[in-house]
Design a protein around this motif. Structure first.
Motif, short mmCIF file in Angstrom:
data_model
loop_
_atom_site.label_atom_id
_atom_site.label_comp_id
_atom_site.label_asym_id
_atom_site.label_seq_id
_atom_site.Cartn_x
_atom_site.Cartn_y
_atom_site.Cartn_z
N GLN A 29 0.86 -1.18 0.00
CA GLN A 29 0.00 0.00 0.00
C GLN A 29 0.90 1.23 0.00
OE1 GLN A 29 -3.42 -0.28 0.10
NE2 GLN A 29 -3.81 1.91 -0.06
N ALA A 30 0.69 2.12 -0.96
CA ALA A 30 1.54 3.30 -1.06
C ALA A 30 0.73 4.48 -1.56
CB ALA A 30 2.72 3.04 -1.99
N GLU A 31 1.34 5.67 -1.45
CA GLU A 31 0.66 6.89 -1.87
C GLU A 31 1.32 7.45 -3.12
OE1 GLU A 31 0.14 11.23 0.11
OE2 GLU A 31 -0.68 9.57 1.31
N GLU A 32 0.55 8.12 -3.91
CA GLU A 32 1.02 8.71 -5.16
C GLU A 32 2.23 9.62 -4.92
OE1 GLU A 32 -1.17 10.82 -8.99
OE2 GLU A 32 -1.89 11.20 -6.96
N ASN A 33 3.19 9.56 -5.85
CA ASN A 33 4.43 10.35 -5.82
C ASN A 33 5.45 9.85 -4.80
OD1 ASN A 33 3.64 12.16 -7.90
ND2 ASN A 33 2.45 13.34 -6.41
N HIS A 34 5.14 8.80 -4.06
CA HIS A 34 6.10 8.20 -3.15
C HIS A 34 6.87 7.10 -3.88
CE1 HIS A 34 4.17 9.58 0.90
NE2 HIS A 34 4.27 10.55 0.02
N ASN A 35 7.86 6.52 -3.20
CA ASN A 35 8.65 5.42 -3.75
C ASN A 35 8.32 4.13 -3.00
OD1 ASN A 35 9.85 7.45 -5.25
ND2 ASN A 35 11.65 7.58 -3.93
N ILE A 36 8.54 3.00 -3.66
CA ILE A 36 8.29 1.71 -3.03
C ILE A 36 9.30 0.70 -3.57
CG2 ILE A 36 6.65 0.78 -4.71
CD1 ILE A 36 5.02 -0.23 -2.29
N THR A 37 9.65 -0.28 -2.75
CA THR A 37 10.58 -1.33 -3.15
C THR A 37 9.85 -2.66 -3.17
OG1 THR A 37 12.47 -0.15 -2.21
CG2 THR A 37 12.74 -2.50 -2.63
N LEU A 38 9.80 -3.29 -4.34
CA LEU A 38 9.21 -4.61 -4.49
C LEU A 38 10.35 -5.63 -4.44
CD1 LEU A 38 6.79 -3.85 -7.48
CD2 LEU A 38 6.31 -3.70 -5.03
N GLU A 39 10.13 -6.71 -3.71
CA GLU A 39 11.23 -7.67 -3.52
C GLU A 39 10.73 -9.11 -3.62
OE1 GLU A 39 14.89 -8.52 -0.35
OE2 GLU A 39 13.69 -6.70 -0.22
#
Length: 206
Positions: A29-39
């Motif tokens: 779950q993340a917010e627009e314009n943020h970064n996320i790491t998929l692993e």
């Protein structure tokens, strides 16, 4: 798509053995314009070479198949990447030997939401893992956060100036009223004296 077909063909000729691909997190779950790491993690052995690793990660949304990341024989194939993810995916190659796939997706968009499937093939086998990403729209700070109006230093000085002028005006009015009172008192007193003296014969008509 061609790479996926090749993976399926190679799967038939893969050496027998246990090969597992897992996700460290099944839902993000993340917010627009943020970064996320998929692993993801996959089975690896000491003799496994990074040049023998083939990876294909896709986003499935609205009956579309978008390529997020493509690695062929240890070399990243940026030409296969969908334009939606262009310039926004960073691959951590240092952890690949450990059997880990780490992809950082930056500047998230709401259209990045969907099911991500990562397929891995090495000399030891083939497997896949999937996870769900949900990107919510960001809150407009200009509308959600209304600044608290507080007096600025300049406002304080103006308030002080207005208060001083008000007090000065009150003082002038009081002084004027006192002067009028004194003049009135002096005039009435003088008139009374003249009347009193005329009654006593101090004044006569010529």
């Amino acid at each position: 798509m061609i790479f996926r077909i090749l993976l399926l063909i190679n799967l038939i000729s893969c050496v027998s053995g246990t090969f597992v691909v897992n996700v460290t997190q099944t839902s993000y779950q993340a917010e627009e314009n943020h970064n996320i790491t998929l692993e993801w993690t996959f089975t690896t052995k000491p003799h496994t070479s990074s040049t023998s690793v083939n990876i294909l990660c896709n986003l499935f949304i609205d009956h579309k198949d978008l390529v997020l990341f493509h690695l062929h024989d240890g070399v990243e194939v940026s030409e296969s990447q969908d334009r939606q993810f262009s310039g926004r995916v960073q691959f951590d190659k240092d952890v690949l030997r450990e059997g880990r796939i780490r992809l950082q997706l930056s500047r998230l968009r709401t259209e990045d939401s969907g099911l991500y499937l990562c397929e891995v093939k090495t000399d030891d086998g083939w497997g896949s893992g999937r996870c769900q990403l949900n990107v919510t729209a960001g809150v407009d700070d200009s509308q959600s956060q209304r600044p608290t109006v507080s007096p600025q230093p300049e406002s304080h000085s103006r308030i002080g100036l207005y208060a001083g002028l008000g007090l000065a005006l009150v003082a002038v009015v009081i002084a004027f009223l006192l002067a009028v009172r004194n003049v009135y008192y002096f005039w009435t007193h003088s008139v009374r004296e003249v009347i009193r003296m005329s009654e006593r014969g101090y004044y006569c008509t010529r």
